[in-house]
Design a protein around this motif. Structure first.
Motif, PDB file in Angstrom:
ATOM      1  N   TYR A  58      23.541  16.794   1.188  1.00 60.97           N
ATOM      2  CA  TYR A  58      22.952  15.817   2.390  1.00 60.97           C
ATOM      3  C   TYR A  58      21.788  15.764   2.268  1.00 60.97           C
ATOM      4  N   GLN A  59      20.502  16.802   1.767  1.00 61.57           N
ATOM      5  CA  GLN A  59      19.438  16.756   1.671  1.00 61.57           C
ATOM      6  C   GLN A  59      19.134  15.802   0.607  1.00 61.57           C
ATOM      7  N   GLU A  60      19.696  16.535  -0.454  1.00 60.78           N
ATOM      8  CA  GLU A  60      19.488  15.867  -1.860  1.00 60.78           C
ATOM      9  C   GLU A  60      19.513  14.476  -1.659  1.00 60.78           C
ATOM     10  N   ALA A  61      20.866  14.009  -1.301  1.00 58.90           N
ATOM     11  CA  ALA A  61      21.113  12.370  -1.381  1.00 58.90           C
ATOM     12  C   ALA A  61      20.100  11.807  -0.739  1.00 58.90           C
ATOM     13  N   ILE A  62      19.468  11.904   0.472  1.00 54.65           N
ATOM     14  CA  ILE A  62      19.046  11.631   1.736  1.00 54.65           C
ATOM     15  C   ILE A  62      17.404  11.239   0.433  1.00 54.65           C
ATOM     16  N   THR A  63      17.527  12.613  -0.398  1.00 53.12           N
ATOM     17  CA  THR A  63      15.939  12.060  -0.831  1.00 53.12           C
ATOM     18  C   THR A  63      16.062  11.085  -2.319  1.00 53.12           C
ATOM     19  N   ALA A  64      17.182  10.901  -2.286  1.00 49.17           N
ATOM     20  CA  ALA A  64      17.830  10.275  -4.081  1.00 49.17           C
ATOM     21  C   ALA A  64      17.487   9.162  -3.304  1.00 49.17           C
ATOM     22  N   VAL A  65      18.833   8.528  -2.200  1.00 54.99           N
ATOM     23  CA  VAL A  65      17.885   7.398  -1.958  1.00 54.99           C
ATOM     24  C   VAL A  65      16.821   6.190  -1.422  1.00 54.99           C
ATOM     25  N   GLU A  66      16.173   7.545  -0.902  1.00 53.86           N
ATOM     26  CA  GLU A  66      14.972   6.895  -0.746  1.00 53.86           C
ATOM     27  C   GLU A  66      14.278   6.270  -1.460  1.00 53.86           C
ATOM     28  N   LYS A  67      14.178   6.835  -2.446  1.00 54.42           N
ATOM     29  CA  LYS A  67      13.298   6.928  -3.901  1.00 54.42           C
ATOM     30  C   LYS A  67      13.994   5.068  -3.903  1.00 54.42           C
ATOM     31  N   LYS A  68      14.892   5.431  -4.532  1.00 57.08           N
ATOM     32  CA  LYS A  68      15.718   4.202  -5.144  1.00 57.08           C
ATOM     33  C   LYS A  68      14.987   2.980  -3.587  1.00 57.08           C
ATOM     34  N   LEU A  69      15.596   2.877  -3.397  1.00 52.46           N
ATOM     35  CA  LEU A  69      14.724   2.192  -1.892  1.00 52.46           C
ATOM     36  C   LEU A  69      12.848   1.666  -1.520  1.00 52.46           C
ATOM     37  N   THR A  70      12.483   2.879  -1.875  1.00 54.65           N
ATOM     38  CA  THR A  70      10.992   2.561  -2.177  1.00 54.65           C
ATOM     39  C   THR A  70      10.962   1.720  -3.520  1.00 54.65           C
ATOM     40  N   ALA A  71      11.446   1.584  -4.636  1.00 56.26           N
ATOM     41  CA  ALA A  71      11.501   1.302  -6.070  1.00 56.26           C
ATOM     42  C   ALA A  71      11.650  -0.194  -5.582  1.00 56.26           C
ATOM     43  N   ARG A  72      12.717  -0.206  -4.481  1.00 54.60           N
ATOM     44  CA  ARG A  72      13.430  -1.906  -4.822  1.00 54.60           C
ATOM     45  C   ARG A  72      12.183  -2.323  -3.932  1.00 54.60           C
ATOM     46  N   LYS A  73      11.656  -2.561  -2.956  1.00 53.57           N
ATOM     47  CA  LYS A  73      10.938  -2.530  -2.199  1.00 53.57           C
ATOM     48  C   LYS A  73       9.571  -3.237  -2.680  1.00 53.57           C
ATOM     49  N   LYS A  74       9.501  -2.292  -3.514  1.00 53.86           N
ATOM     50  CA  LYS A  74       7.812  -2.678  -4.488  1.00 53.86           C
ATOM     51  C   LYS A  74       8.369  -3.748  -5.864  1.00 53.86           C
ATOM     52  N   ASN A  75       9.490  -4.266  -6.308  1.00 52.63           N
ATOM     53  CA  ASN A  75       9.993  -4.818  -6.937  1.00 52.63           C
ATOM     54  C   ASN A  75       9.922  -5.857  -6.336  1.00 52.63           C
ATOM     55  N   ASP A  76      10.577  -5.600  -4.930  1.00 53.96           N
ATOM     56  CA  ASP A  76      10.547  -7.415  -3.829  1.00 53.96           C
ATOM     57  C   ASP A  76       9.067  -7.527  -3.559  1.00 53.96           C
ATOM     58  N   ASP A  77       8.239  -6.842  -3.817  1.00 52.54           N
ATOM     59  CA  ASP A  77       6.572  -7.427  -2.790  1.00 52.54           C
ATOM     60  C   ASP A  77       6.512  -8.442  -4.550  1.00 52.54           C
ATOM     61  N   LYS A  78       6.948  -7.472  -5.466  1.00 52.71           N
ATOM     62  CA  LYS A  78       6.005  -8.320  -7.209  1.00 52.71           C
ATOM     63  C   LYS A  78       6.673  -9.784  -7.163  1.00 52.71           C
ATOM     64  N   ALA A  79       7.922  -9.535  -6.666  1.00 56.72           N
ATOM     65  CA  ALA A  79       8.658 -10.867  -6.904  1.00 56.72           C
ATOM     66  C   ALA A  79       8.155 -11.935  -6.947  1.00 56.72           C
ATOM     67  N   GLY A  80       8.301 -11.094  -5.133  1.00 58.72           N
ATOM     68  CA  GLY A  80       7.182 -12.254  -3.685  1.00 58.72           C
ATOM     69  C   GLY A  80       6.027 -12.991  -4.071  1.00 58.72           C
ATOM     70  N   GLU A  81       5.225 -11.485  -4.664  1.00 58.30           N
ATOM     71  CA  GLU A  81       3.977 -12.119  -5.308  1.00 58.30           C
ATOM     72  C   GLU A  81       4.151 -13.515  -5.927  1.00 58.30           C
ATOM     73  N   LEU A  82       4.956 -13.107  -7.527  1.00 59.68           N
ATOM     74  CA  LEU A  82       5.145 -13.734  -8.844  1.00 59.68           C
ATOM     75  C   LEU A  82       5.196 -15.437  -7.940  1.00 59.68           C
ATOM     76  N   ARG A  83       6.205 -15.452  -7.381  1.00 58.64           N
ATOM     77  CA  ARG A  83       7.107 -16.568  -6.564  1.00 58.64           C
ATOM     78  C   ARG A  83       6.064 -17.710  -5.907  1.00 58.64           C
ATOM     79  N   VAL A  84       4.762 -16.725  -5.315  1.00 57.03           N
ATOM     80  CA  VAL A  84       3.876 -17.528  -4.408  1.00 57.03           C
ATOM     81  C   VAL A  84       2.771 -17.976  -5.429  1.00 57.03           C
ATOM     82  N   LEU A  85       2.928 -17.919  -6.839  1.00 61.59           N
ATOM     83  CA  LEU A  85       1.662 -17.592  -7.496  1.00 61.59           C
ATOM     84  C   LEU A  85       1.946 -19.206  -8.300  1.00 61.59           C
ATOM     85  N   ALA A  86       3.986 -19.228  -8.804  1.00 65.13           N
ATOM     86  CA  ALA A  86       4.435 -20.116  -9.496  1.00 65.13           C
ATOM     87  C   ALA A  86       4.458 -21.429  -8.774  1.00 65.13           C
TER      88      ALA A  86
END
Length: 457
Positions: A205-233
């Motif tokens: 259970y603890q390993e599953a939490i760690t793995a999914v939290e890493k995925k959530l962090t990576a997704r947030k970074k991608n969303d933030d970058k996409a938002g920045e690119l959208r504003v520039l465009a």
């Protein structure tokens, strides 16, 4: 008596003596099966008559005591009968009660009232046993459905488990696995945390939490970058619509630096270079866009047309140079007025007339392109729209996200000088700015109310 008759007589006696023992053994076995069947019906709501007595007794022991108990079968059976209590059959007979001697009738016994607490406890055990069996069945069905890639049905089974047992950590964890496989990371994380709360010592259970939290962090970074690119465009598109070509070009360059493999961005940069009559750089970016998406017709047309026009211009200039050299050789380099002659300048206007008629940037990043302006307002290119005023140029509008807006210029500011040169008309400002390279800094002397300041764009 002869020996044969003696042997026959002894064999008959042995058979007669052993017959009651076999009959008694079979009777005892039949009684055990009846007792086991009654207890199974009470605990499991069904019987397992196809199993041997040992397996049936072990199953009952696991239900009552948590595990099978070693030892003599008869003693274990008595212990289980005591824990479960006697069963009254529909015909009035009692199964599971201690056997009474057949030879003598028992003395009359006073009628004993049933113990309510014992009855409640036995009922509770029966309900728990049935619920546990149902939970195990639902869990197994859910896992099998998930293996068959039937996620919604698997979720339904695990939720049924939680309705029966809201603290079932296995059901919470399995729900998390299904949600994660569907890329629903938020729900998966919540389920994993609930499983860990119910069973903190489970390492999975603890390993599953760690793995999914890493995925959530990576997704947030991608969303933030996409938002920045959208504003520039969006800012670049707005600048292009206002014909602030240099501001739009600067924003697209930023976008290109953050997303270097976007063919559409390359194409739009090429179009902006084309609009500002920088045909060489325009062709470079058109080629980059075509390299990223070789099958795009717009990119193909832009490269072919602009390449042909530039080549035609070079050929024309080459022919002019050859004619000039021939003229120099014929006249000795002296004109009719006796002064040295000079070579002809490159005919930029002729080259401009050979441009493609229109190469509009694609939508989603900029608005549909207009015809390239022949007389560019270079002040608008840095985000300023101004009008002549007393002793300078008064700013009447600042472009959103333009270079002028970034440095803090305001509507109503008075431009006194550009790069140290006093300006009194738009022509003065445009003449100074037209000599500067693309992206080069511009120094403006600004008067705001009674104060003077220097701004670098």
């Amino acid at each position: 008596m002869d020996q044969g008759k003696v042997k026959a007589l002894l064999l008959s006696v042995a058979i007669i003596c052993s017959a009651p023992l076999v009959s008694l053994a079979k009777g005892a076995e039949t009684g055990d099966k009846a007792t086991l069947g009654a207890m199974e019906q009470k605990l499991f709501f069904k019987t397992y008559s196809d199993d041997d007595n040992e397996a049936r007794l072990a199953r009952i022991e696991k239900r009552i005591f948590g595990d099978a108990v070693p030892g003599d079968f008869a003693q274990r059976l008595e212990r289980v009968k005591t824990a479960v209590g006697p069963q009254v059959n529909p015909d009035g007979t009692v199964t599971g009660a201690p056997a009474e001697p057949v030879a003598a009738a028992p003395p009359p016994q006073p009628v004993q009232k049933a113990d309510p607490q014992a009855e409640m406890e036995r009922a509770r055990i029966a309900v728990m046993a049935a619920r546990e069996e149902e939970v195990a069945k639902l869990l197994a069905e859910g896992v099998e459905l998930w293996r068959q890639k039937r996620g919604p049905q698997a979720i339904e089974r695990f939720e049924q488990v939680l309705r029966l047992d809201q603290h079932n950590s296995e059901a919470h964890f399995n729900l998390g696995v299904v949600y994660e496989s569907a890329n629903n990371l938020v729900e998966a994380s919540a389920c994993y945390h609930k499983a860990a709360e119910e069973n903190p010592n489970n390492r999975d259970y603890q390993e599953a939490i760690t793995a999914v939290e890493k995925k959530l962090t990576a997704r947030k970074k991608n969303d933030d970058k996409a938002g920045e690119l959208r504003v520039l465009a969006e800012d670049a598109a707005a600048a292009y619509k206002r014909q602030e070509y240099f501001s739009a070009l600067d924003l697209y360059k930023q976008l290109d630096a953050k997303a270097p493999n976007k063919a559409l961005v390359k194409y739009n940069i090429g179009t902006l270079y084309f609009v500002t009559k920088n045909y060489t750089d325009a062709l470079v970016y058109y080629k980059q866009a075509l390299k990223l998406e070789p099958k795009e017709p717009r990119y193909q047309q832009a490269v072919q047309q602009l390449s042909a026009n530039l080549k035609a211009g070079e050929e024309a200039q080459k022919q002019n140079d050859q004619q000039w050299q021939q003229y120099q050789q014929a006249t000795g380099g002296v004109g009719m007025d006796g002064k040295p002659t000079k070579p002809a300048k490159k005919d930029k206007k002729a080259l401009a007339q050979q441009q493609p008629q229109q190469m509009p940037p694609q939508q989603n990043y900029v608005a549909p392109a207009v015809q390239p302006a022949q007389n560019i307002d270079f002040m608008a290119g840095i985000g300023i729209i101004a009008k002549p005023a007393h002793d300078g140029l008064q700013i009447v509008q600042i472009g959103i996200a333009s270079r002028a807006a970034h440095v803090g210029l305001q509507q109503g500011d008075l431009i006194k000088a550009v790069d140290g040169n006093v300006v009194k008309s738009m022509a003065d400002a445009n003449q100074i700015l037209s000599r500067k390279q693309q992206g080069a800094p511009v120094q403006l002397m600004i008067q705001r109310a009674n104060q003077m300041g220097q701004f670098s764009l």
